[in-house]
Every structure is written in structure tokens, then in C-alpha cells.
Design an enzyme around this catalytic site. Structure first.
Site, PDB file in Angstrom:
ATOM      1  N   SER A 106      28.132  34.005  42.225  1.00 31.70           N
ATOM      2  CA  SER A 106      27.816  33.343  40.964  1.00 31.70           C
ATOM      3  C   SER A 106      27.870  31.824  41.084  1.00 31.70           C
ATOM      4  O   SER A 106      28.646  31.259  41.858  1.00 31.70           O
ATOM      5  CB  SER A 106      28.779  33.800  39.869  1.00 31.70           C
ATOM      6  OG  SER A 106      30.107  33.391  40.162  1.00 31.70           O
ATOM      7  N   ASP A 141      31.717  26.227  33.734  1.00 33.86           N
ATOM      8  CA  ASP A 141      32.987  26.705  33.190  1.00 33.86           C
ATOM      9  C   ASP A 141      33.356  25.947  31.919  1.00 33.86           C
ATOM     10  O   ASP A 141      33.318  24.713  31.901  1.00 33.86           O
ATOM     11  CB  ASP A 141      34.112  26.513  34.207  1.00 33.86           C
ATOM     12  CG  ASP A 141      33.957  27.400  35.429  1.00 33.86           C
ATOM     13  OD1 ASP A 141      33.190  28.374  35.355  1.00 33.86           O
ATOM     14  OD2 ASP A 141      34.607  27.115  36.450  1.00 33.86           O
ATOM     15  N   ASN A 164      32.142  27.393  43.968  1.00 38.95           N
ATOM     16  CA  ASN A 164      33.510  26.935  44.194  1.00 38.95           C
ATOM     17  C   ASN A 164      33.901  27.034  45.666  1.00 38.95           C
ATOM     18  O   ASN A 164      34.527  26.126  46.231  1.00 38.95           O
ATOM     19  CB  ASN A 164      34.498  27.766  43.369  1.00 38.95           C
ATOM     20  CG  ASN A 164      34.367  27.534  41.875  1.00 38.95           C
ATOM     21  OD1 ASN A 164      33.801  26.545  41.433  1.00 38.95           O
ATOM     22  ND2 ASN A 164      34.882  28.470  41.106  1.00 38.95           N
ATOM     23  N   GLN A 216      33.793  41.666  39.897  1.00 37.42           N
ATOM     24  CA  GLN A 216      32.813  42.735  39.696  1.00 37.42           C
ATOM     25  C   GLN A 216      33.364  44.114  40.007  1.00 37.42           C
ATOM     26  O   GLN A 216      32.686  45.113  39.755  1.00 37.42           O
ATOM     27  CB  GLN A 216      31.562  42.468  40.558  1.00 37.42           C
ATOM     28  CG  GLN A 216      30.701  41.310  40.064  1.00 37.42           C
ATOM     29  CD  GLN A 216      30.051  41.587  38.718  1.00 37.42           C
ATOM     30  OE1 GLN A 216      30.657  42.167  37.814  1.00 37.42           O
ATOM     31  NE2 GLN A 216      28.823  41.155  38.553  1.00 37.42           N
ATOM     32  N   THR A 260      45.432  37.985  48.150  1.00 34.26           N
ATOM     33  CA  THR A 260      46.196  36.876  47.589  1.00 34.26           C
ATOM     34  C   THR A 260      47.197  37.418  46.579  1.00 34.26           C
ATOM     35  O   THR A 260      46.893  38.332  45.812  1.00 34.26           O
ATOM     36  CB  THR A 260      45.274  35.837  46.937  1.00 34.26           C
ATOM     37  OG1 THR A 260      44.449  36.475  45.955  1.00 34.26           O
ATOM     38  CG2 THR A 260      44.362  35.185  47.985  1.00 34.26           C
ATOM     39  N   GLY A 319      52.125  34.041  47.586  1.00 32.13           N
ATOM     40  CA  GLY A 319      51.374  33.716  48.800  1.00 32.13           C
ATOM     41  C   GLY A 319      50.247  34.689  49.056  1.00 32.13           C
ATOM     42  O   GLY A 319      49.454  35.001  48.168  1.00 32.13           O
ATOM     43  N   GLY A 379      41.802  31.113  43.689  1.00 26.83           N
ATOM     44  CA  GLY A 379      41.440  32.106  44.700  1.00 26.83           C
ATOM     45  C   GLY A 379      40.222  31.700  45.496  1.00 26.83           C
ATOM     46  O   GLY A 379      40.125  31.978  46.702  1.00 26.83           O
ATOM     47  N   ASP A 380      39.264  31.039  44.847  1.00 26.88           N
ATOM     48  CA  ASP A 380      38.070  30.571  45.553  1.00 26.88           C
ATOM     49  C   ASP A 380      38.442  29.496  46.577  1.00 26.88           C
ATOM     50  O   ASP A 380      37.912  29.472  47.692  1.00 26.88           O
ATOM     51  CB  ASP A 380      37.054  30.006  44.561  1.00 26.88           C
ATOM     52  CG  ASP A 380      36.595  31.037  43.544  1.00 26.88           C
ATOM     53  OD1 ASP A 380      36.594  32.242  43.884  1.00 26.88           O
ATOM     54  OD2 ASP A 380      36.254  30.648  42.416  1.00 26.88           O
TER      55      ASP A 380
END
Length: 309
Positions: A8, A12, A52, A172, A222, A227, A255-256
Site C-alpha cells: 500500500s 495517513d 514506509n 490483510q 516483532t 523486541g 513495524g515498517d
């Protein structure tokens, strides 16, 4: 080693709620929820998981190839990414739809309620990954959250043409069924999930933990402030601590950033523990900034030993 990132690309709309979301949810009324949050702040930022991750890779000296579908309103966003070093030649521009929108409300505990409008992302299924890579070659393709048909098409293209790929279905997973999840994961060089997605993937795929490890090269999970964990079949799991943040400004896109750091280290030939450590360092930088593409990586974080062209 060059990385192509699919997924994607969005704008934002990030809002902060001063109360606690959990306190607004009544246990005996969860079958009929009607809530409206009066928020204190609104930040409109460039985002989307693929963009990202590509941004993070560019911050670490790479020139990643970005693939996704956007609207005509993407032009200023695309120019900014290109100026930072992201190759946007694989981005499809819709004639009729707007770029996707992500709307997210976050409370002081980091809990979030979000909505995602796909818009032009629905046209990502029209992108011919193999054709794009013939013009702009890449050594590894990360297949991130996107139009489900696009994710499946890109995965099939990687298998057909022998291109290593990393599976990152993330948001997703809620939309995909078991057959689709198994199709996306089977044979992946890497699989990325967070802790919740880890459990959801197992529940929906019908696979055991061992089944997944025998179907992918490396499974990276993650764990938020705990950590991350790196697992490979036949090896003991590696638990890598998070890098403490001076302040937690915004969890969106953390996370990205982790994925970008991990992949940058991977292309430099570093071992899995070092990959996860760099991922954690970049994730903490993202956590300390509002917006998913506002942090800057110091030169000291750039791993040596890989080809970033």
C-alpha cells in the site's frame, strides 16, 4: 543487492485521543458499539506500508524499487520519495481513484482504532511484477499488505520467475482466507508478522508453528516493547531486545521501519541477530517521531557490505 517493495501507498490521517480507548468499551455492550472520539491533534502524513518501508531503506542508503497503485494526487508525494532515493518507476497511477487513506486514532497507551480506504490500491492487481523487474531488476521482493489479488499475483510471479520474496501480509491477514494465506507464505525467504499476526496466521492457515518454519526460510516476529524473535527450522529462536525510546511519540509505522532496517542489514550480509538489531534501532527512531516518514537515520546506522544500487 536491491530490494523491491510492493504494498500500500497511502496518506495517513493520525489523531490522538487523550483518554483511554479501552475505558470506552463496555464489556456487556460489545455487540453494539457506537463511539465518537474528540481528538486533540490531527497530523496528515505520507504513509502506506510499502512506501514506509521504501522510505526506511532509502534512509539507510538504498535505492529501493517501489510498486503500488496510487491516484493522480500522488504527484507531490512521489516527487518527495524520488528525491530521497526511492525508485518510483513501478508505481501505477489510477485515472479515476484517489490514493488510499489511512485514518487512525491513538490513545496514551498506544492503543489504536483505525480505518483504511483502499482507493487506487484496488488497481495494484493490474501491475505486472515480472515486467517491471525486467526494466528495473531487483534481487528480493517484499510483498506487503496490498490489494489481496495483487499480493497473490506478485507471489505467483516470484515463484514462476525464481525471484526470492519476503511475505509480509500484516493487516490483510484479517481479510485473507486460509488458502490465500498458505499461498502467500509457502516458499518465502522471510516471513514477517507481529505477535498478534503470528497467532492469527496459525489460526487461519491451519498450520502448526513447525509447519510454517518448514515452509519459509526465516520467520521474524516483532514483539513491541519486548523486541523481536527470529526463528528458523532446526535452530533455537533468537530473542532480540527492543532499543529503548526516549519518548514514544507515535507507534504508527514502527513495524515498517523495523522491516526496512532488517532488510538493509540482510542485504549487507549480516546475520539474523544483527538484522533484527538494526530493525529495532530504526523502529525506535520511527516511534520517536510523529508520522511514518519523518525520522532521519544517522550515517552510523547504515550497514556496510551490501550493494544498495
Amino acid at each position: 543487492m536491491r530490494i523491491a517493495v510492493t504494498g500500500s501507498i497511502a496518506t495517513d490521517h493520525l489523531m490522538t485521543f487523550p483518554g483511554r480507548i479501552a475505558e470506552q468499551l463496555l464489556a456487556d455492550r460489545l455487540d453494539h458499539v457506537s463511539l465518537s472520539f474528540l481528538v486533540d491533534t490531527l497530523d496528515v502524513r505520507d504513509g502506506g506500508v510499502a512506501a514506509n518501508i521504501a522510505y526506511g531503506l532509502a534512509q539507510l542508503g538504498h535505492r529501493p524499487l517501489l510498486l503500488g497503485a496510487v491516484g493522480a494526487d500522488f504527484a507531490p508525494y512521489g516527487e518527495r520519495l524520488a528525491a530521497l532515493g526511492v525508485d518510483v518507476c513501478g508505481v501505477h497511477v489510477s485515472r479515476t481513484r484517489h490514493t488510499a487513506r489511512f485514518l487512525c486514532t491513538t490513545d496514551p497507551d498506544g492503543n489504536q482504532i483505525a480505518s483504511f480506504y483502499p482507493g487506487a490500491m484496488a488497481e495494484a492487481r493490474n501491475i505486472d511484477l515480472a515486467d517491471v523487474l525486467r526494466k528495473a531488476p531487483a534481487d528480493l521482493v517484499l510483498i506487503g499488505a496490498d490489494d489481496p489479488a495483487a499480493m497473490l499475483r506478485h507471489t505467483h510471479a516470484c515463484r514462476t520467475h525464481g525471484i526470492p520474496f519476503a511475505a509480509d501480509p500484516s493487516q490483510q491477514l484479517a481479510r485473507l482466507d486460509g488458502d490465500q494465506i498458505r499461498e502467500l507464505v509457502e516458499g518465502a525467504d522471510h516471513l514477517f508478522t507481529n505477535e498478534y499476526e503470528h497467532a492469527l496466521l496459525l489460526a487461519k492457515s491451519g498450520w502448526t508453528h513447525a509447519d510454517v518454519l518448514h515452509r519459509v526460510g526465516t520467520w521474524v516476529t516483532t514483539l513491541g516493547e519486548k523486541g523481536s524473535r527470529v526463528e528458523r527450522a532446526g535452530d533455537p529462536p533468537l530473542d532480540i531486545p527492543a532499543v529503548p525510546a526516549d519518548r514514544a511519540a507515535d507507534p504508527t509505522g514502527v513495524g515498517d521501519a523495523f522491516r526496512a532496517g532488517y532488510l538493509a542489514a540482510l542485504t549487507a550480509g549480516l546475520d539474523p541477530a544483527e538484522c533484527a538489531r538494526l530493525g529495532s534501532q530504526l523502529a525506535t527512531l520511527a516511534l520517536s517521531s510523529v508520522g511514518t516518514q519523518t525520522y532521519a537515520a544517522p550515517r552510523a546506522l547504515v550497514p556496510s557490505g551490501g550493494d544498495t544500487t
